[in-house]
Design a protein around this motif. Structure first.
Motif, PDB file in Angstrom:
ATOM      1  N   LYS A  54      23.561 -24.164  -0.558  1.00 55.87           N
ATOM      2  CA  LYS A  54      23.667 -25.004   0.641  1.00 55.87           C
ATOM      3  C   LYS A  54      23.441 -24.173   1.901  1.00 55.87           C
ATOM      4  O   LYS A  54      22.788 -24.619   2.856  1.00 55.87           O
ATOM      5  CB  LYS A  54      25.033 -25.673   0.688  1.00 55.87           C
ATOM      6  CG  LYS A  54      25.245 -26.708  -0.405  1.00 55.87           C
ATOM      7  CD  LYS A  54      26.673 -27.214  -0.396  1.00 55.87           C
ATOM      8  CE  LYS A  54      26.926 -28.151  -1.573  1.00 55.87           C
ATOM      9  NZ  LYS A  54      28.349 -28.586  -1.639  1.00 55.87           N
ATOM     10  N   GLN A  56      21.678 -21.428   2.108  1.00 54.96           N
ATOM     11  CA  GLN A  56      20.255 -21.098   2.171  1.00 54.96           C
ATOM     12  C   GLN A  56      19.442 -22.271   2.701  1.00 54.96           C
ATOM     13  O   GLN A  56      18.487 -22.085   3.466  1.00 54.96           O
ATOM     14  CB  GLN A  56      19.747 -20.704   0.785  1.00 54.96           C
ATOM     15  CG  GLN A  56      20.015 -19.258   0.427  1.00 54.96           C
ATOM     16  CD  GLN A  56      19.333 -18.854  -0.866  1.00 54.96           C
ATOM     17  OE1 GLN A  56      19.289 -19.627  -1.822  1.00 54.96           O
ATOM     18  NE2 GLN A  56      18.825 -17.642  -0.915  1.00 54.96           N
ATOM     19  N   GLU A  57      19.820 -23.481   2.306  1.00 53.43           N
ATOM     20  CA  GLU A  57      19.117 -24.662   2.804  1.00 53.43           C
ATOM     21  C   GLU A  57      19.318 -24.811   4.308  1.00 53.43           C
ATOM     22  O   GLU A  57      18.390 -25.160   5.043  1.00 53.43           O
ATOM     23  CB  GLU A  57      19.634 -25.913   2.076  1.00 53.43           C
ATOM     24  CG  GLU A  57      19.068 -27.229   2.576  1.00 53.43           C
ATOM     25  CD  GLU A  57      17.575 -27.375   2.352  1.00 53.43           C
ATOM     26  OE1 GLU A  57      16.983 -28.308   2.923  1.00 53.43           O
ATOM     27  OE2 GLU A  57      17.000 -26.560   1.597  1.00 53.43           O
ATOM     28  N   ARG A  60      16.995 -22.372   6.026  1.00 53.19           N
ATOM     29  CA  ARG A  60      15.614 -22.858   6.012  1.00 53.19           C
ATOM     30  C   ARG A  60      15.392 -23.881   7.119  1.00 53.19           C
ATOM     31  O   ARG A  60      14.380 -23.852   7.824  1.00 53.19           O
ATOM     32  CB  ARG A  60      15.297 -23.476   4.652  1.00 53.19           C
ATOM     33  CG  ARG A  60      13.845 -23.913   4.501  1.00 53.19           C
ATOM     34  CD  ARG A  60      13.627 -24.638   3.196  1.00 53.19           C
ATOM     35  NE  ARG A  60      14.340 -25.906   3.152  1.00 53.19           N
ATOM     36  CZ  ARG A  60      13.898 -27.016   3.747  1.00 53.19           C
ATOM     37  NH1 ARG A  60      12.774 -26.999   4.448  1.00 53.19           N
ATOM     38  NH2 ARG A  60      14.585 -28.135   3.666  1.00 53.19           N
ATOM     39  N   LYS A  61      16.365 -24.775   7.295  1.00 52.70           N
ATOM     40  CA  LYS A  61      16.231 -25.791   8.335  1.00 52.70           C
ATOM     41  C   LYS A  61      16.325 -25.180   9.735  1.00 52.70           C
ATOM     42  O   LYS A  61      15.702 -25.665  10.679  1.00 52.70           O
ATOM     43  CB  LYS A  61      17.308 -26.869   8.156  1.00 52.70           C
ATOM     44  CG  LYS A  61      17.069 -27.739   6.922  1.00 52.70           C
ATOM     45  CD  LYS A  61      18.053 -28.889   6.860  1.00 52.70           C
ATOM     46  CE  LYS A  61      17.735 -29.795   5.672  1.00 52.70           C
ATOM     47  NZ  LYS A  61      16.414 -30.435   5.817  1.00 52.70           N
ATOM     48  N   ASP A 156      19.283 -21.776  -5.138  1.00 57.67           N
ATOM     49  CA  ASP A 156      18.986 -23.118  -5.619  1.00 57.67           C
ATOM     50  C   ASP A 156      18.438 -23.048  -7.047  1.00 57.67           C
ATOM     51  O   ASP A 156      18.826 -23.837  -7.918  1.00 57.67           O
ATOM     52  CB  ASP A 156      17.985 -23.810  -4.698  1.00 57.67           C
ATOM     53  CG  ASP A 156      17.878 -25.295  -5.000  1.00 57.67           C
ATOM     54  OD1 ASP A 156      18.917 -25.973  -5.058  1.00 57.67           O
ATOM     55  OD2 ASP A 156      16.751 -25.784  -5.206  1.00 57.67           O
TER      56      ASP A 156
END
Length: 288
Positions: A54, A56-57, A60-61, A156
């Motif tokens: 989460k 890492q996501e 990225r955003k 992920d």
């Protein structure tokens, strides 16, 4: 590989997060200070990896949002200044009015992206993660947990691998339990007869059960729907099953009046029953 954002970067090694004995006390204290946090087991590897995925996501955003100013907001101007970069989704505006409309629409879309990111950052799924990260940073006297400043794994992908392993273990456990039940059923004489008698005694409204001439044949009529099924125990065990757990399978077919064909409902029911697991288990078919 991109760098980790400044807010509370987590460790790249999940096992390191659970190494300190005092971590549990710190985490419980963080949770008690915020009553809306659900209890989380940080001893679970899948929980740690999922939390890192989460984060890492989010990173990225963050990198996507950095492109909003000025590129994201000025996308409608790109094909005007450089027609070669015009696309089906970003064409040259036909008039100043259309250009203004495109700019407004692009701005609204980018604002929605920011609001979605804020919602994710402050959402209930990440609240216990932030509390845990803060407690770990507090334990390390403010030192960031990930010394390299880089993500060393794709969490992920690691999460998917762990979920796959857990699914395989669960399927293996269920197979072993089923084998034990099959052996027990095989060694219990007349067990299926007791299951059938119990089902008949339930006297379910709209369901009529008739024993056939063959001791392993049963007729079940759904009187209200006008559907008639035959349940027959195969005399030979499935050859694909191990000998020690071999049990006759219960096959289902429908019986229709001469000159009539099966309805879509009958076909759907037969398809569902035919794809069921535990075909040897009459109780699974009738009772459950």
């Amino acid at each position: 590989m991109s760098t980790v954002p400044a807010p509370a970067a987590p460790t790249a090694n999940p096992s390191a997060v659970t190494s300190a004995p005092q971590m549990a006390d710190a985490q419980n204290a963080a949770q008690s200070g915020n009553g809306d946090l659900a209890p989380v087991s940080w001893d679970s590897e899948i929980q740690l990896v999922s939390s890192l995925a989460k984060l890492q996501e989010l990173e990225r955003k963050i990198h996507e949002l950095r492109a909003i100013l000025p590129q994201g907001l000025l996308e409608p101007l790109v094909p005007i200044s450089n027609p070669d970069k015009a696309t089906a989704d970003n064409t040259i505006s036909s008039s100043p009015h259309h250009l203004l409309s495109d700019l407004n629409q692009t701005a609204r879309a980018r604002i929605a992206d920011i609001e979605q990111f804020q919602s994710m950052w402050r959402g209930p799924e990440l609240k216990p993660v932030w509390a845990h990260v803060e407690s770990r940073i507090s334990e390390s006297n403010g030192q960031l947990l990930q010394s390299s400043g880089m993500w060393e794994k794709d969490y992920d992908e690691l999460r998917e691998e762990l979920l796959k392993e857990e699914k395989e273990k669960e399927e293996q456990r269920l197979r072993e339990e089923e084998d034990i039940e099959r052996v027990k059923a095989q060694s219990t004489e007349g067990q299926w007869q007791a299951v059938l008698d119990g089902f008949i005694q339930r006297d379910i409204p709209g369901v009529r059960v008739i024993k056939g001439h063959d001791q392993m044949e049963i007729a079940v009529a759904l009187t209200r729907a006008g559907i008639f099924f035959l349940i027959h125990g195969s005399s030979e065990p499935d050859e694909t099953e191990p000998d020690e757990t071999a049990m006759p399978d219960w096959q289902i077919s429908s019986k229709v009046a001469p000159g009539k064909s099966r309805t879509k409902l009958e076909d759907a029911i037969l398809g569902c029953l035919g794809s069921r697991p535990r075909k040897w288990d009459l109780a699974f078919l009738l009772v459950r």
